[in-house]
Design an enzyme around this catalytic site. Structure first.
Site, PDB file in Angstrom:
ATOM      1  N   HIS A 141       0.829  -1.212   0.000  1.00 37.32           N
ATOM      2  CA  HIS A 141       0.000   0.000   0.000  1.00 37.32           C
ATOM      3  C   HIS A 141       0.860   1.258   0.000  1.00 37.32           C
ATOM      4  O   HIS A 141       0.528   2.239  -0.657  1.00 37.32           O
ATOM      5  CB  HIS A 141      -0.914  -0.001   1.237  1.00 37.32           C
ATOM      6  CG  HIS A 141      -2.201  -0.704   1.007  1.00 37.32           C
ATOM      7  ND1 HIS A 141      -2.958  -1.242   2.017  1.00 37.32           N
ATOM      8  CD2 HIS A 141      -2.880  -0.973  -0.126  1.00 37.32           C
ATOM      9  CE1 HIS A 141      -4.040  -1.797   1.511  1.00 37.32           C
ATOM     10  NE2 HIS A 141      -4.008  -1.646   0.217  1.00 37.32           N
ATOM     11  N   CYS A 440      -1.405  -4.035 -17.509  1.00 34.91           N
ATOM     12  CA  CYS A 440      -2.122  -3.191 -16.554  1.00 34.91           C
ATOM     13  C   CYS A 440      -1.549  -3.314 -15.149  1.00 34.91           C
ATOM     14  O   CYS A 440      -2.138  -2.835 -14.189  1.00 34.91           O
ATOM     15  CB  CYS A 440      -3.616  -3.520 -16.546  1.00 34.91           C
ATOM     16  SG  CYS A 440      -3.990  -5.213 -16.055  1.00 34.91           S
TER      17      CYS A 440
END
Length: 506
Positions: A141, A440
């Site tokens: 994160h 992606c």
């Protein structure tokens, strides 16, 4: 205790709304942890047995954290977030300030063991010049939020924290992943020149992604909510290469209705009228347990019933999602492409494509995250309309190294020739079949690697919109022939670092 939990939940939610984008998604998930009734009940039980509130919170959260780490994958990723929530609740109970980044009137480079999402999302961008962490990998994160906020960051630098006293001069080069301690004046000046060049790139006019010889390479956005569309378009998104639909499902007690899904998909497609929007159907399973999909305990959830496997086992959920996507497509003028996660072979591809066609979708493809799909690329290309490569999971599964664990972060490098060779297999098969192959994963946001990916046969790149300016400028420096030469050189290396060096020298 319950008041403290409620206060922390509200504080995290408020921070998320202020931060917006990917940060909001992460902080809202942390807020939900503070509202978890099972955790609150566990703390209350401990208090009832004579433990004081602070210790009860610490122990209950620690037990839950241990369980998440054991689950691995997405749930292990949440363990660090849980630590932050726990510390904030304890601070509230004690009446002291919540833990966080030290304040400074001077601009600074921040070095930390790791940063909580709440801290990364709300860093003072006027003063924080760069971020270096000892723990975490490139898909943690901290790394993802730093990229989304355009913060120069290098993560997973083991042992650095103990070596660098306050006041040390440091150069942080996120492009190469290098941290230089006590640099020379020449090294500092070179870094300043590079920083100015990057700033000029960010201010350059928005153009379509292309190579120096005019070869088109569309730059698409990775987005998680319809609200992210505005920022992506402002930064020059030519469409969406990955629209994650999990936000509709992860907090729900039951699968969302076709009507509610149709509304969300329609808003996204309307924002990108006339542009390509690639939607990934629900990527969930044992590592992102949903009561209505699959909450069975598994020994190794990263290798369990997830992605397309979980959706096949609960086909009505998949049918509802595809029906909603088809309805949104019919109501808008965007170019909708739909793909399924974790496709492993031709049979799974044929299943998903057939179901998509049955429910009215025009362009149906597969996401390449499992090495087997590259080995069988020619077969998969025969069935799919397109393939999009998720480099985060592809790297994880290639090296059998959990992408959320700092202890094996060195394996989580998409520059490694083992990963690049798999990408080439898919690129070659796409060229042979005349079908597009996109990327992606986070690899597309690395400007130098983006050039190599195009040289391997990738036809579009999707990334966090904050990376557009750097990638756009880097692509314009090379022709297709030069990109192919860089890719060929990287493939011959034996390490990730060697591949970087070989591509740069080619």
């Amino acid at each position: 205790m319950r008041d403290a939990l409620a206060h922390v939940a509200a504080e995290l939610s408020d921070r998320g709304r202020t931060a917006g984008g990917e940060a909001q998604e992460v902080l809202e998930a942390a807020s939900l942890m503070a509202q978890d009734p099972a955790l609150a009940d566990d703390v209350a039980t401990r208090i009832g047995q004579g433990t004081n509130g602070e210790r009860a919170v610490h122990d209950a959260f620690e037990q839950f954290k241990t369980m998440l780490i054991a689950l691995g994958g997405y749930m292990a990723e949440r363990a660090t977030d849980l630590d932050d929530v726990s510390q904030r609740v304890v601070a509230r109970l004690r009446g002291v300030a919540a833990p966080g980044v030290p304040e400074s009137d001077e601009p600074f480079i921040l070095i930390a063991r790791d940063l909580a999402p709440a801290d990364t999302a709300t860093l003072d961008l006027e003063r924080t010049l760069a971020l270096v962490t000892q723990d975490g990998g490139p898909t943690s994160h901290t790394a993802i939020l730093a990229r989304s906020k355009s913060i120069t960051a290098v993560v997973g630098v083991v042992g650095l924290l103990a070596e660098v006293p306050d006041g040390t001069r440091v150069v942080v080069d996120a492009k190469s992943g290098i941290v230089v301690l006590d640099p020379s004046d020449d090294e500092v000046e070179a870094a300043r020149v590079e920083a100015r060049t990057r700033a000029e790139r960010a201010d350059a006019p928005l153009t379509e992604g292309a190579l120096a010889d005019g070869t088109k390479v569309p730059l698409l956005a990775n987005v998680g909510r319809p609200e992210d569309a505005v920022k992506a378009l402002e930064l020059g998104a030519e469409g969406v290469g990955l629209f994650r639909t999990e936000f509709l499902f992860l907090d729900a007690k039951e699968a969302p209705s076709v009507a509610s899904q149709t509304d969300s998909y329609t808003r996204m497609l309307q924002a990108f009228e006339g542009k390509k929007v690639v939607v990934r159907v629900l990527d969930a399973g044992a590592d992102k347990p949903l009561a209505f999909l699959n909450d069975a305990e598994e020994e190794n959830p990263a290798l369990g019933l997830r992605g397309i496997r979980a959706l096949r086992a609960s086909e009505q959920i998949l049918r509802d999602q595809l029906e909603a996507l088809a309805a949104a497509d019919a109501a808008t003028n965007a170019e909708l492409w739909v793909m399924a996660p974790m496709i492993a072979n031709q049979e799974e591809t044929e299943y998903f494509v057939a179901l998509g066609r049955e429910l009215g979708l025009k362009v149906v493809g597969a996401m390449a995250e499992v090495p087997s799909i590259a080995v069988l690329a020619d077969q998969v290309m025969a069935a799919a309309d397109f393939v999009s490569i998720g480099t985060n999971d592809l790297t994880q599964y290639t090296f059998a190294a959990d992408r959320m664990l700092g202890t094996v972060a060195s394996f989580q490098d998409p520059w490694h020739p083992a990963v690049l060779r798999l990408v080439k297999m898919l690129g070659d098969a796409g060229i042979e079949a005349g079908k597009p192959v996109g990327v992606c994963g986070e690899a597309a946001a690395d400007p130098a690697l983006a050039v190599v990916l195009v040289g391997l046969g990738v036809s579009s790149l999707s990334m966090s919109p904050a990376a557009f300016a750097d990638v756009r400028a880097e692509l314009l420096e090379v022709t297709l022939e030069q990109a192919q030469a860089k890719a060929a050189a990287a493939l011959l290396a034996s390490t990730a670092a060697g591949a970087r060096d070989a591509a740069a020298a080619a």
